[in-house]
Design a protein around this motif. Structure first.
Motif, PDB file in Angstrom:
ATOM      1  N   CYS A  30       0.838  -1.194   0.000  1.00  0.00           N
ATOM      2  CA  CYS A  30       0.000   0.000   0.000  1.00  0.00           C
ATOM      3  C   CYS A  30       0.873   1.244   0.000  1.00  0.00           C
ATOM      4  CB  CYS A  30      -0.922   0.020   1.220  1.00  0.00           C
ATOM      5  SG  CYS A  30      -2.145  -1.313   1.243  1.00  0.00           S
ATOM      6  N   GLU A  33      -0.736   8.465  -0.882  1.00  0.00           N
ATOM      7  CA  GLU A  33      -0.577   9.559  -1.833  1.00  0.00           C
ATOM      8  C   GLU A  33      -1.422  10.742  -1.352  1.00  0.00           C
ATOM      9  OE1 GLU A  33       1.233  11.157  -5.209  1.00  0.00           O
ATOM     10  OE2 GLU A  33       1.483   9.161  -4.367  1.00  0.00           O
ATOM     11  N   VAL A  68      -6.331  -3.878  -7.611  1.00  0.00           N
ATOM     12  CA  VAL A  68      -6.028  -2.513  -7.165  1.00  0.00           C
ATOM     13  C   VAL A  68      -7.190  -1.996  -6.331  1.00  0.00           C
ATOM     14  CG1 VAL A  68      -5.480  -0.165  -7.880  1.00  0.00           C
ATOM     15  CG2 VAL A  68      -4.661  -2.098  -9.238  1.00  0.00           C
ATOM     16  N   VAL A  70      -8.283   1.457  -3.916  1.00  0.00           N
ATOM     17  CA  VAL A  70      -7.965   2.818  -3.500  1.00  0.00           C
ATOM     18  C   VAL A  70      -8.993   3.267  -2.467  1.00  0.00           C
ATOM     19  CG1 VAL A  70      -7.655   5.205  -4.238  1.00  0.00           C
ATOM     20  CG2 VAL A  70      -6.991   3.336  -5.765  1.00  0.00           C
ATOM     21  N   HIS A  99      -4.633   9.448   0.345  1.00  0.00           N
ATOM     22  CA  HIS A  99      -5.326   8.334  -0.283  1.00  0.00           C
ATOM     23  C   HIS A  99      -4.431   7.099  -0.232  1.00  0.00           C
ATOM     24  CE1 HIS A  99      -7.830  11.578  -1.736  1.00  0.00           C
ATOM     25  NE2 HIS A  99      -8.667  10.722  -2.279  1.00  0.00           N
ATOM     26  N   ILE A 101      -3.390   3.593  -1.756  1.00  0.00           N
ATOM     27  CA  ILE A 101      -3.427   2.800  -2.987  1.00  0.00           C
ATOM     28  C   ILE A 101      -2.762   1.454  -2.702  1.00  0.00           C
ATOM     29  CG2 ILE A 101      -2.778   2.721  -5.412  1.00  0.00           C
ATOM     30  CD1 ILE A 101      -2.548   5.786  -5.338  1.00  0.00           C
ATOM     31  N   ILE A 124       2.795   6.531 -11.064  1.00  0.00           N
ATOM     32  CA  ILE A 124       1.591   7.274 -10.665  1.00  0.00           C
ATOM     33  C   ILE A 124       1.719   8.715 -11.125  1.00  0.00           C
ATOM     34  CG2 ILE A 124       0.174   8.058  -8.728  1.00  0.00           C
ATOM     35  CD1 ILE A 124       1.056   5.621  -7.188  1.00  0.00           C
TER      36      ILE A 124
END
Length: 216
Positions: A30, A33, A68, A70, A99, A101, A124
């Motif tokens: 993980c 961000e 994935v 988020v 956040h 991810i 990213i």
């Protein structure tokens, strides 16, 4: 699923980030961000599988997939989807802040990968860096000058979002500081009241003791 390994990336929201990491068949990685609100984020990844015989990472087979997920700063799931061994995911933030991810493979379904290692290349892109300007120019038939103006407008908009997010952080920090100071004040008052009441009780107790012993 193994315990997620949480990696905090000290990266600003402007620009692209490219990195790679290794995961096992039960691992989950993980990344945090920090993203302003109403900002588009694009992630591109590709995977490589460790070949025990050649002792080198080779392109993964098509059967290998990556999941994935988020989550926004409030813990709500923004994106949760299964992709292939190479893919691209996109989401737009609606809440400013950190956040999360997360990526993990469907390796438990593949005997070929069981017990092996996987290298994941992740890139990213946030804000205006997520825009494909050559594609936009071709689609909207923009001249070079018009395209440059479009890029500048997107950059100004992203800067405005960054400023709004910084103001949001400052406001949140100020409220937290005021709340902490208020709690410290009330705790100090409570301690003072407790000390005063304890002193009064001790004085009365001593007075009663001396009176019972007929010392006063």
């Amino acid at each position: 699923m193994g315990r997620p390994a949480l990696l905090l990336l000290a990266l600003c929201a402007a620009g692209a980030r490219g990195l790679y990491f290794h995961i096992g068949e039960t691992e989950k990685r993980c990344f945090i961000e920090e993203i302003p609100d109403e900002t588009m984020v694009i992630g591109n990844y590709r995977t490589q599988m460790w070949d025990k015989h050649k002792e080198v990472f080779l392109p993964s087979t098509p059967g290998l997939g990556m999941h994935v997920e988020v989550k926004d700063p409030e813990g709500k799931v923004v994106l949760s989807r299964q992709y292939g061994s190479e893919g691209r995911f996109t989401f737009t933030s609606h809440t400013p802040g950190d956040h999360q991810i997360c990526l993990h493979s469907n390796s438990t379904r593949m005997a070929l990968f069981a017990g092996g290692r996987l290298r994941v290349h992740l890139d990213i892109q946030v804000g205006e860096h997520a825009n494909n300007y050559p594609e936009i120019a071709a689609k909207d038939k923009l001249t070079e000058l018009q395209l440059r103006a479009r890029q500048l407008l997107d950059q100004v908009e992203q800067i405005q979002k960054e400023q709004d997010y910084q103001r949001y952080r400052e406001e949140r920090f100020r409220l937290t500081s005021e709340s902490t100071n208020q709690r410290v004040l009330w705790w100090s008052i409570a301690q003072t009241v407790i000390l005063i009441l304890t002193g009064i009780w001790q004085m009365r107790h001593l007075k009663s003791f001396f009176e019972a012993k007929k010392l006063v």
